[in-house]
Design a protein around this motif. Structure first.
Motif: not given
Length: 97
Positions: A74-82
């Motif tokens: 899994w990946v935290n979608i919000e962390s993709l922006t960072t």
């Protein structure tokens, strides 16, 4: 009653944390997250080893997530922006030097 055949013998990945590119990435991480970078050693492999043999450093980092290459990845979608912002800052910093 068995024989071991080594089909490949490649060096491990290793990059100096004092390398200018590694330091620039650490600086970009701090610029975008406000956090100091932790440098850790782990077992495993990555394609960075192919670049290391030609003198190019590399690190493994990415967005927040777990379960790499598993059914529970899994990946935290919000962390993709960072993650994007860190990479953008890093690339732009290379252009300044």
């Amino acid at each position: 009653g068995f024989e071991i055949i080594i089909s490949e013998d490649e060096p491990a990945q290793f990059s100096e944390k004092e390398d200018k590119s590694v330091k620039a990435l650490a600086s970009s991480i701090k610029n975008k997250t406000g956090k100091e970078t932790d440098f850790i050693l782990k077992h495993g492999a990555s394609d960075i080893r192919h670049f290391n043999v030609f003198g190019f450093p590399g690190v493994v980092f990415g967005p927040i997530g777990e379960g790499l290459h598993s059914d529970n990845e899994w990946v935290n979608i919000e962390s993709l922006t960072t993650y994007f912002e860190i990479l953008e800052d890093f690339i732009l910093s290379l252009n300044e030097k």
